[in-house]
Write a protein that holds these residues in place. Structure first.
Motif, PDB file in Angstrom:
ATOM      1  N   VAL A  68       0.918  -1.278   0.084  1.00  0.00           N
ATOM      2  CA  VAL A  68      -0.034  -0.101  -0.031  1.00  0.00           C
ATOM      3  C   VAL A  68       1.022   1.147  -0.122  1.00  0.00           C
ATOM      4  O   VAL A  68       0.525   2.374  -0.669  1.00  0.00           O
ATOM      5  CB  VAL A  68      -0.851   0.273   1.160  1.00  0.00           C
ATOM      6  CG1 VAL A  68      -1.765   1.265   1.224  1.00  0.00           C
ATOM      7  CG2 VAL A  68      -1.971  -1.067   1.088  1.00  0.00           C
TER       8      VAL A  68
ATOM      9  N   ARG B 117      -4.903  -0.960  -2.412  1.00  0.00           N
ATOM     10  CA  ARG B 117      -3.647  -0.267  -3.198  1.00  0.00           C
ATOM     11  C   ARG B 117      -4.075   0.643  -4.326  1.00  0.00           C
ATOM     12  O   ARG B 117      -3.517   1.624  -4.760  1.00  0.00           O
ATOM     13  CB  ARG B 117      -2.863  -1.422  -3.849  1.00  0.00           C
ATOM     14  CG  ARG B 117      -1.992  -2.179  -3.028  1.00  0.00           C
ATOM     15  CD  ARG B 117      -1.122  -3.159  -3.687  1.00  0.00           C
ATOM     16  NE  ARG B 117      -1.651  -4.291  -4.046  1.00  0.00           N
ATOM     17  CZ  ARG B 117      -1.354  -5.254  -5.027  1.00  0.00           C
ATOM     18  NH1 ARG B 117      -0.213  -4.965  -5.605  1.00  0.00           N
ATOM     19  NH2 ARG B 117      -2.070  -6.277  -5.246  1.00  0.00           N
TER      20      ARG B 117
ATOM     21  N   ALA C 288       2.293   1.593  -3.356  1.00  0.00           N
ATOM     22  CA  ALA C 288       1.255   2.307  -4.346  1.00  0.00           C
ATOM     23  C   ALA C 288       1.009   3.621  -4.338  1.00  0.00           C
ATOM     24  O   ALA C 288       0.849   4.324  -5.254  1.00  0.00           O
ATOM     25  CB  ALA C 288      -0.117   1.400  -4.175  1.00  0.00           C
TER      26      ALA C 288
END
Length: 116
Positions: A67, A101, A70
């Motif tokens: 995450v 994400r 991203a």
């Protein structure tokens, strides 16, 4: 075809019916694999990719969880877009849920200065 992939493909087509990018307001398209994440700005009127960024690139540090990476990809794409004079985009989640994400890419792009 796998039912999961088939379902995402139907969602993707439904989303693509409604949105398209232009040179002044390109489409921010997201592709998510199990390991990596890719984002690109696309001008659908000419079929040209204006800018792209991914988690495999040298401009994105690959430290942290998926995450966080991203979010860095979104910020990297926003800086590339700013260099080309692009301020406004249309977000294409590519059939994925706006969560995790995919949401992190959008937030990173917004922090980088893109409006959508």
């Amino acid at each position: 075809m796998d039912p999961k992939v088939e379902r995402r493909q139907k969602l993707k087509w439904r989303i693509r019916k409604k949105i398209s990018g232009t040179s002044s307001c390109p489409r921010l398209s997201v592709f998510r694999s199990n390991k990596e994440i890719y984002a690109q700005l696309i001008d659908d009127s000419t079929g040209v990719t204006l800018a792209a960024s991914n988690s495999r690139g040298k401009d994105v540090q690959s430290e942290g969880n998926k995450v966080e990476i991203a979010k860095l990809v979104g910020m990297s794409l926003a800086s590339k877009a700013k260099a080309k004079g692009i301020e406004k985009v249309v977000f294409d989640r590519g059939g994925y849920l706006y969560h995790g994400r995919v949401k992190a890419i959008a937030e990173g792009a917004r922090e980088g200065g893109l409006n959508f």
